[in-house]
Design an enzyme around this catalytic site. Sequence first.
Site, short mmCIF file in Angstrom:
data_model
loop_
_atom_site.label_atom_id
_atom_site.label_comp_id
_atom_site.label_asym_id
_atom_site.label_seq_id
_atom_site.Cartn_x
_atom_site.Cartn_y
_atom_site.Cartn_z
CD1 TRP A 32 -2.99 1.43 0.93
CD2 TRP A 32 -1.40 2.40 2.15
NE1 TRP A 32 -3.44 2.67 1.31
CE2 TRP A 32 -2.49 3.29 2.05
CE3 TRP A 32 -0.28 2.81 2.88
CZ2 TRP A 32 -2.49 4.55 2.64
CZ3 TRP A 32 -0.28 4.06 3.47
CH2 TRP A 32 -1.38 4.92 3.35
CG HIS A 33 3.43 2.28 3.27
ND1 HIS A 33 2.85 1.24 3.94
CD2 HIS A 33 3.36 3.36 4.10
CE1 HIS A 33 2.45 1.67 5.13
NE2 HIS A 33 2.75 2.94 5.25
N GLY A 34 3.78 1.76 -1.35
CA GLY A 34 4.40 2.12 -2.62
C GLY A 34 4.77 0.90 -3.42
#
Lengths: 416, 295
Positions: free
Chosen positions: A259-261
């Site tokens: 989700w963060h990247g």
Amino acid sequence: MSDAKNQNNKKFWFWLSITINLGFLGVFKYYNFFAASFADAIANFGLQVNPWTLKVILPVGISFYTFHGLSYVIDIYKDRIKVEKNFIDYSVFVSFFPLLVAGPIERATHLLPQIQKKRTFNYVKAVDGLRQILWGLFKKIVIADNCAEFANMIFDNHIAYSGSTLLLGAVFFAFQIYGDFSGYSDIALGTARLFGIDLLRNFAFPYFSRDIAEFWRRWHISLSSWFRDYLYIPLGGSKGGMWMKVRNTFIIFLVSGFWHGANWTFIAWGFLNALYIMPSIIFNTNRNNMDIVARGKYLPSLKEFFQIAMTFSLTVFAWIFFRSDSLSQAFEIITRILSKTTLTIPEFRGLYKALVTLMLTVFFIILEWIGRENDFAIQKFGFKWKRSFRWMFYLVIVFFIFYFAGKEQVFIYFNF
Amino acid sequence: MKKFCKDVSVFLFIITTIVVVDVFLQKTLLFKDNNVKLTKNYSILILGHSHPAQAYDTNYIKNTINMATAGEAYLYTYFKAKKVIDNNSQIKKVFVEFTNNQIEKGMDNWIWDDVHLQYRIKECWVLLDNEALQLLYNKNPTGFINAFSKSLFDNLGRLFVSKNAIIKREGIHKIGATDEISINNKQLSKLKSRKNLNYDLEISDYNIFYLQKIVKYCQDKHIEVCLIRSPMHKNYDVSFTEHKFKEILRTKFKNVEWLDNKDFPIPDKGFQDSEHLNSYGAKIYSQYFNKQINK
């Protein structure tokens, strides 16, 4: 969806909505990653492909408002809320400005009712909001931006530094990301409170956690609880025995990393945190530390102190993956940290300023420790003092914000 | 709501009062006339950026004060010079460094980019006039506000101690920042490659405008003014700007004395890099310069 004539119809609209929401996220954020990874994988078999890649700027906060919107769709599907038919109320829910770019990730069940009801001005709430904004600004401008200067310098030139300097760089990053993200959350929560709206709490002094499970109950709470409610529990949670518990835990940490990247470093960070938490899942000790550490006391016990230090060390170690540009960079940094050079004195440009930054960070930790039983550190700080003294304290914070302001840095979570 | 507005107003009023008092104190105390008074023997003033700051060692130049400062654009030099000249009638001659890089568009950044604003605003916002402050604000509003608000607090200490530290700085040699580092082969090869740059020269009109103002101000005060180019390494190629540089000199400064020491022979070990002398080079050059201006 709510007007669907039967369950199949409802399901169709539900999945269509989920697909569209995740589709935007997938295209903008992950398409290039998958295309490049696919090309790399193919290259291992001696085949060359040059995948077409998107050359667009990632929309700011896309991961936040996608999840924000998903919660609405899922809650309607699960009949937890009714469809919002008032266009204005729905628009406010979707685009409420304090949380638009970096959260907290709100739930329709929590935010919509607050928007729907008539709000009246509340003095206590508004003053509390201003106090939280002030503290958020301090965290961001004084702590995060100053730490960022050194974290960036050390991580960006990691080859030039000794293990001790790299370790210090990782510690700087730990405080940078905490000050940056929790500072933003404080500003968002405080601003919302001025409008009479209580947003979900996002941070609860995570660096005072005694184990990793507690850390994850205190760090980016709105995302952790989102994954718990909309992914972990639907996957079966911990009801299906040990294997399912382990599997689901790994899934949510990997998805959380992703989700963060779109980078393997975030996935490694998620995986590492899943490993950290695994013993407490297996031995069922993940709910051992539910209360605030050393409640009602000035200092923690020796045992608690070591637990906090150990948890912080593990977290800092994981942050190395999060901050590194690539897995190879992370491993180079770790290798050097594990070498003899870690026993040397850190050396880098700007040592004096780094010392000032460390002193500010210590001051910050002390205030956070004092205020750890509240929603944010200075929420009730000086409440027993005369008003003039309390205002003096706020003026000192304002003075610190101007005097010790670090070089302006974009909020880290704007990238997500 | 009423109480909230009242409390917020009072808090903001306190902050505003502190800021106003601070601004007032800085305006009145920071560069008070007696803080910029030089001793009577100083009759020659050297101004400019890092080249002269490192090239002129006033231990070897009679009656001279070197106030050149690294990274200083002419806008700031102008206001500094004005203040010093106004308060020191003994100054008879001003040397202003004028080198090729000072005509380039990049100098605009020296005037208003974030990094330079941070230093310059703190050092001398008090000296700037409204027109200059307006220019800086228009060119970089965020950078200006950040630098200005920070300087209000940063300068608090200067109100009471070392008020004149900035304006009385006597070149880099007196404050011990120079060293014996010499230019190395790697730097030299880099210089050679620079020769091949396809150079599209744009001019910094603002920098030149303020140099003209310095010259005019000196002339109005009947002070001799001389533009000077201090030594540069022979491998440092200025040919791509030289034509334009000379043209500006010819057209905008035609009645101004010009002293070109660019090719003064300094051995490699006298250079810190291609444009800056180290203390060894500064000593050789300053001894020569002393003879040159006192013959």
